[in-house]
Scaffold this motif. Structure first.
Motif, PDB file in Angstrom:
ATOM      1  N   HIS A 165      17.022  -6.712  -1.503  1.00  0.00           N
ATOM      2  CA  HIS A 165      15.600  -6.419  -1.315  1.00  0.00           C
ATOM      3  C   HIS A 165      15.030  -5.691  -2.527  1.00  0.00           C
ATOM      4  CE1 HIS A 165      15.094  -7.804   2.853  1.00  0.00           C
ATOM      5  NE2 HIS A 165      16.363  -7.459   2.992  1.00  0.00           N
ATOM      6  N   MET A 166      13.716  -5.690  -2.605  1.00  0.00           N
ATOM      7  CA  MET A 166      13.002  -5.163  -3.766  1.00  0.00           C
ATOM      8  C   MET A 166      12.714  -3.670  -3.610  1.00  0.00           C
ATOM      9  SD  MET A 166      11.433  -6.168  -6.700  1.00  0.00           S
ATOM     10  CE  MET A 166      11.175  -7.920  -6.480  1.00  0.00           C
ATOM     11  N   SER A 167      13.077  -2.899  -4.627  1.00  0.00           N
ATOM     12  CA  SER A 167      12.746  -1.479  -4.668  1.00  0.00           C
ATOM     13  C   SER A 167      11.379  -1.283  -5.320  1.00  0.00           C
ATOM     14  CB  SER A 167      13.802  -0.713  -5.461  1.00  0.00           C
ATOM     15  OG  SER A 167      13.711  -1.050  -6.842  1.00  0.00           O
ATOM     16  N   LEU A 168      10.825  -0.092  -5.160  1.00  0.00           N
ATOM     17  CA  LEU A 168       9.561   0.227  -5.827  1.00  0.00           C
ATOM     18  C   LEU A 168       9.732   0.151  -7.336  1.00  0.00           C
ATOM     19  CD1 LEU A 168       6.642   1.200  -5.949  1.00  0.00           C
ATOM     20  CD2 LEU A 168       7.480   3.543  -5.632  1.00  0.00           C
ATOM     21  N   ASN A 169      10.833   0.688  -7.857  1.00  0.00           N
ATOM     22  CA  ASN A 169      11.047   0.665  -9.309  1.00  0.00           C
ATOM     23  C   ASN A 169      11.102  -0.760  -9.846  1.00  0.00           C
ATOM     24  OD1 ASN A 169      11.089   3.430  -9.455  1.00  0.00           O
ATOM     25  ND2 ASN A 169      13.309   3.620  -9.525  1.00  0.00           N
ATOM     26  N   GLU A 170      11.771  -1.646  -9.115  1.00  0.00           N
ATOM     27  CA  GLU A 170      11.868  -3.040  -9.566  1.00  0.00           C
ATOM     28  C   GLU A 170      10.514  -3.730  -9.462  1.00  0.00           C
ATOM     29  OE1 GLU A 170      13.573  -6.043 -11.470  1.00  0.00           O
ATOM     30  OE2 GLU A 170      14.585  -4.139 -11.022  1.00  0.00           O
ATOM     31  N   ALA A 171       9.760  -3.448  -8.391  1.00  0.00           N
ATOM     32  CA  ALA A 171       8.421  -4.035  -8.246  1.00  0.00           C
ATOM     33  C   ALA A 171       7.506  -3.598  -9.386  1.00  0.00           C
ATOM     34  CB  ALA A 171       7.819  -3.644  -6.896  1.00  0.00           C
ATOM     35  N   ILE A 172       7.621  -2.343  -9.797  1.00  0.00           N
ATOM     36  CA  ILE A 172       6.824  -1.847 -10.929  1.00  0.00           C
ATOM     37  C   ILE A 172       7.129  -2.654 -12.191  1.00  0.00           C
ATOM     38  CG2 ILE A 172       6.589   0.104 -12.522  1.00  0.00           C
ATOM     39  CD1 ILE A 172       6.723   1.937 -10.021  1.00  0.00           C
ATOM     40  N   ARG A 195      11.816   3.515   7.284  1.00  0.00           N
ATOM     41  CA  ARG A 195      12.741   4.618   7.024  1.00  0.00           C
ATOM     42  C   ARG A 195      12.884   4.947   5.541  1.00  0.00           C
ATOM     43  NH1 ARG A 195      18.373   3.236   9.337  1.00  0.00           N
ATOM     44  NH2 ARG A 195      18.810   5.310   8.481  1.00  0.00           N
ATOM     45  N   HIS A 196      12.714   3.949   4.688  1.00  0.00           N
ATOM     46  CA  HIS A 196      13.101   4.135   3.285  1.00  0.00           C
ATOM     47  C   HIS A 196      11.960   3.919   2.299  1.00  0.00           C
ATOM     48  CE1 HIS A 196      17.094   2.907   5.219  1.00  0.00           C
ATOM     49  NE2 HIS A 196      17.153   4.198   4.973  1.00  0.00           N
ATOM     50  N   SER A 197      10.734   4.015   2.785  1.00  0.00           N
ATOM     51  CA  SER A 197       9.586   3.910   1.883  1.00  0.00           C
ATOM     52  C   SER A 197       8.546   4.947   2.271  1.00  0.00           C
ATOM     53  CB  SER A 197       8.982   2.504   1.920  1.00  0.00           C
ATOM     54  OG  SER A 197       8.408   2.248   3.195  1.00  0.00           O
ATOM     55  N   ASP A 198       7.542   5.102   1.438  1.00  0.00           N
ATOM     56  CA  ASP A 198       6.459   6.057   1.678  1.00  0.00           C
ATOM     57  C   ASP A 198       5.178   5.472   1.101  1.00  0.00           C
ATOM     58  OD1 ASP A 198       4.748   8.484   0.405  1.00  0.00           O
ATOM     59  OD2 ASP A 198       5.729   9.148   2.255  1.00  0.00           O
ATOM     60  N   GLU A 199       4.216   5.198   1.976  1.00  0.00           N
ATOM     61  CA  GLU A 199       2.996   4.505   1.560  1.00  0.00           C
ATOM     62  C   GLU A 199       2.262   5.230   0.445  1.00  0.00           C
ATOM     63  OE1 GLU A 199      -1.323   3.057   3.377  1.00  0.00           O
ATOM     64  OE2 GLU A 199       0.278   3.714   4.737  1.00  0.00           O
ATOM     65  N   MET A 200       2.089   6.542   0.570  1.00  0.00           N
ATOM     66  CA  MET A 200       1.322   7.287  -0.425  1.00  0.00           C
ATOM     67  C   MET A 200       2.019   7.291  -1.784  1.00  0.00           C
ATOM     68  SD  MET A 200      -1.346   7.836   1.161  1.00  0.00           S
ATOM     69  CE  MET A 200      -2.145   8.680  -0.202  1.00  0.00           C
ATOM     70  N   GLU A 201       3.340   7.403  -1.767  1.00  0.00           N
ATOM     71  CA  GLU A 201       4.080   7.382  -3.035  1.00  0.00           C
ATOM     72  C   GLU A 201       3.980   6.008  -3.700  1.00  0.00           C
ATOM     73  OE1 GLU A 201       8.554   8.165  -4.864  1.00  0.00           O
ATOM     74  OE2 GLU A 201       8.061   8.901  -2.852  1.00  0.00           O
ATOM     75  N   ILE A 202       4.045   4.943  -2.893  1.00  0.00           N
ATOM     76  CA  ILE A 202       3.904   3.593  -3.439  1.00  0.00           C
ATOM     77  C   ILE A 202       2.541   3.433  -4.111  1.00  0.00           C
ATOM     78  CG2 ILE A 202       3.660   1.155  -2.830  1.00  0.00           C
ATOM     79  CD1 ILE A 202       5.773   1.680  -0.615  1.00  0.00           C
ATOM     80  N   ILE A 203       1.480   3.811  -3.409  1.00  0.00           N
ATOM     81  CA  ILE A 203       0.127   3.668  -3.949  1.00  0.00           C
ATOM     82  C   ILE A 203      -0.042   4.515  -5.213  1.00  0.00           C
ATOM     83  CG2 ILE A 203      -2.319   4.159  -3.514  1.00  0.00           C
ATOM     84  CD1 ILE A 203      -1.750   3.437  -0.556  1.00  0.00           C
ATOM     85  N   GLU A 204       0.433   5.756  -5.164  1.00  0.00           N
ATOM     86  CA  GLU A 204       0.290   6.662  -6.310  1.00  0.00           C
ATOM     87  C   GLU A 204       0.983   6.095  -7.558  1.00  0.00           C
ATOM     88  OE1 GLU A 204       1.569  11.215  -7.628  1.00  0.00           O
ATOM     89  OE2 GLU A 204       1.875  10.539  -5.555  1.00  0.00           O
ATOM     90  N   LYS A 205       2.210   5.601  -7.382  1.00  0.00           N
ATOM     91  CA  LYS A 205       2.952   5.106  -8.546  1.00  0.00           C
ATOM     92  C   LYS A 205       2.379   3.789  -9.065  1.00  0.00           C
ATOM     93  CE  LYS A 205       7.249   7.600  -7.960  1.00  0.00           C
ATOM     94  NZ  LYS A 205       8.726   7.549  -7.825  1.00  0.00           N
ATOM     95  N   LEU A 206       1.903   2.936  -8.170  1.00  0.00           N
ATOM     96  CA  LEU A 206       1.318   1.677  -8.625  1.00  0.00           C
ATOM     97  C   LEU A 206      -0.006   1.902  -9.354  1.00  0.00           C
ATOM     98  CD1 LEU A 206       2.081  -0.866  -5.757  1.00  0.00           C
ATOM     99  CD2 LEU A 206       3.328  -0.468  -7.882  1.00  0.00           C
ATOM    100  N   ARG A 207      -0.777   2.874  -8.906  1.00  0.00           N
ATOM    101  CA  ARG A 207      -2.056   3.157  -9.565  1.00  0.00           C
ATOM    102  C   ARG A 207      -1.870   3.651 -10.996  1.00  0.00           C
ATOM    103  NH1 ARG A 207      -5.447   5.799  -4.506  1.00  0.00           N
ATOM    104  NH2 ARG A 207      -6.293   3.810  -3.747  1.00  0.00           N
ATOM    105  N   ALA A 211      -4.502  -1.582 -12.765  1.00  0.00           N
ATOM    106  CA  ALA A 211      -5.888  -1.368 -12.328  1.00  0.00           C
ATOM    107  C   ALA A 211      -6.243  -2.234 -11.126  1.00  0.00           C
ATOM    108  CB  ALA A 211      -6.841  -1.659 -13.475  1.00  0.00           C
ATOM    109  N   ALA A 212      -5.278  -2.975 -10.604  1.00  0.00           N
ATOM    110  CA  ALA A 212      -5.536  -3.884  -9.480  1.00  0.00           C
ATOM    111  C   ALA A 212      -5.871  -3.107  -8.207  1.00  0.00           C
ATOM    112  CB  ALA A 212      -4.303  -4.756  -9.237  1.00  0.00           C
ATOM    113  N   ASN A 213      -6.578  -3.781  -7.284  1.00  0.00           N
ATOM    114  CA  ASN A 213      -6.718  -3.247  -5.930  1.00  0.00           C
ATOM    115  C   ASN A 213      -5.328  -3.237  -5.292  1.00  0.00           C
ATOM    116  OD1 ASN A 213      -9.607  -3.252  -6.103  1.00  0.00           O
ATOM    117  ND2 ASN A 213      -9.575  -5.446  -5.703  1.00  0.00           N
ATOM    118  N   ILE A 214      -4.961  -2.139  -4.642  1.00  0.00           N
ATOM    119  CA  ILE A 214      -3.624  -2.020  -4.059  1.00  0.00           C
ATOM    120  C   ILE A 214      -3.759  -1.846  -2.549  1.00  0.00           C
ATOM    121  CG2 ILE A 214      -1.502  -0.651  -3.978  1.00  0.00           C
ATOM    122  CD1 ILE A 214      -2.295   0.261  -6.892  1.00  0.00           C
ATOM    123  N   TYR A 215      -3.021  -2.660  -1.814  1.00  0.00           N
ATOM    124  CA  TYR A 215      -3.000  -2.585  -0.361  1.00  0.00           C
ATOM    125  C   TYR A 215      -1.542  -2.555   0.099  1.00  0.00           C
ATOM    126  CZ  TYR A 215      -7.668  -4.630  -1.104  1.00  0.00           C
ATOM    127  OH  TYR A 215      -8.943  -4.891  -1.550  1.00  0.00           O
TER     128      TYR A 215
END
Length: 228
Positions: A165-172, A195-207, A211-215
């Motif tokens: 599965h895809m991690s946040l770091n790999e998605a970045i 259990r293993h993700s956090d919505e606010m952290e995902i949005i913060e790091k992607l921003r 510059a894309a809209n993030i959902y």
């Protein structure tokens, strides 16, 4: 009643281990991506004639209800290119523990290009035109590492998640590589782990990197893909 859509509308029927299914309503038709939620639940989001059901792979959370759609006479697309009405569908292979495909989809009526990427830990593709990227962010490395070190996750499950599965770091990395070619206007984060993700952290790091809209997808959510 059929509804005419002047905009592309993405509906999240389900996302994550409980079942993955997405409906894209366009003009007077609907395209379904993955069949991990029941026909009844999916039809609540369908607002036009169903063009097809696209299947990424045949794990139960993505394909449990494929046969139900076939029984209703709906076209099912798996690992093949199709041109149906005014959309073009092209598969691309993704590493997983079973045969797995992402899809590159063009909606001609809107001149809108979408890529769907799930259940993989590696993406070796970029797209010359991409308006919407739907991409799995199943886990955040630090969170799953803490769970492993604190013995809150079975070692075999830990190994499978991090390998398949895809991690946040790999998605970045995927997003940054795509941005060098063509910058998506929308990024839809799918298949997140409770259990293993956090919505606010995902949005913060992607921003910080796009510059894309993030959902971050949630069941019941509707997103207008034409809002830039």
């Amino acid at each position: 009643m059929k509804r005419y859509h002047s905009n592309l509308e993405l509906c999240i029927v389900g996302t994550g281990s409980a079942g993955n299914c997405y409906v894209i309503n366009y003009v007077d038709k609907s395209l379904i991506i993955d069949a991990g939620m029941s026909v009844k639940k999916t039809l609540a989001f369908v607002q036009g004639k169903i063009t097809a059901v696209i299947v990424s792979h045949f794990h139960v959370d993505h394909a449990k209800y494929v046969n139900d759609w076939i029984a209703r006479g709906v076209k099912v697309v798996f690992n093949r290119s199709e041109k149906i009405d005014n959309i073009k569908i092209k598969p691309f292979e993704l590493p997983h523990d079973t045969q797995n495909f992402g899809y590159y989809i063009c909606f001609d009526e809107y001149n809108h290009y979408l890529a769907y990427i799930t259940d993989t830990n590696e993406v070796n593709y970029t797209f010359s035109r991409l308006d919407t990227l739907m991409i799995e962010v199943n886990y955040i490395d630090d969170i799953i590492e803490r769970s492993f070190l604190n013995e809150k996750i079975d070692p075999k499950q830990y190994q499978r998640i991090t390998n398949e599965h895809m991690s946040l770091n790999e998605a970045i990395k995927v997003i940054m590589k795509q941005d060098e070619v063509y910058k998506p206007k929308n990024i839809i984060v799918i298949h997140t782990s409770d259990r293993h993700s956090d919505e606010m952290e995902i949005i913060e790091k992607l921003r910080k990197i796009t510059a894309a809209n993030i959902y971050v997808a949630k069941p019941g959510m509707t997103i207008n893909l034409q809002v830039f």
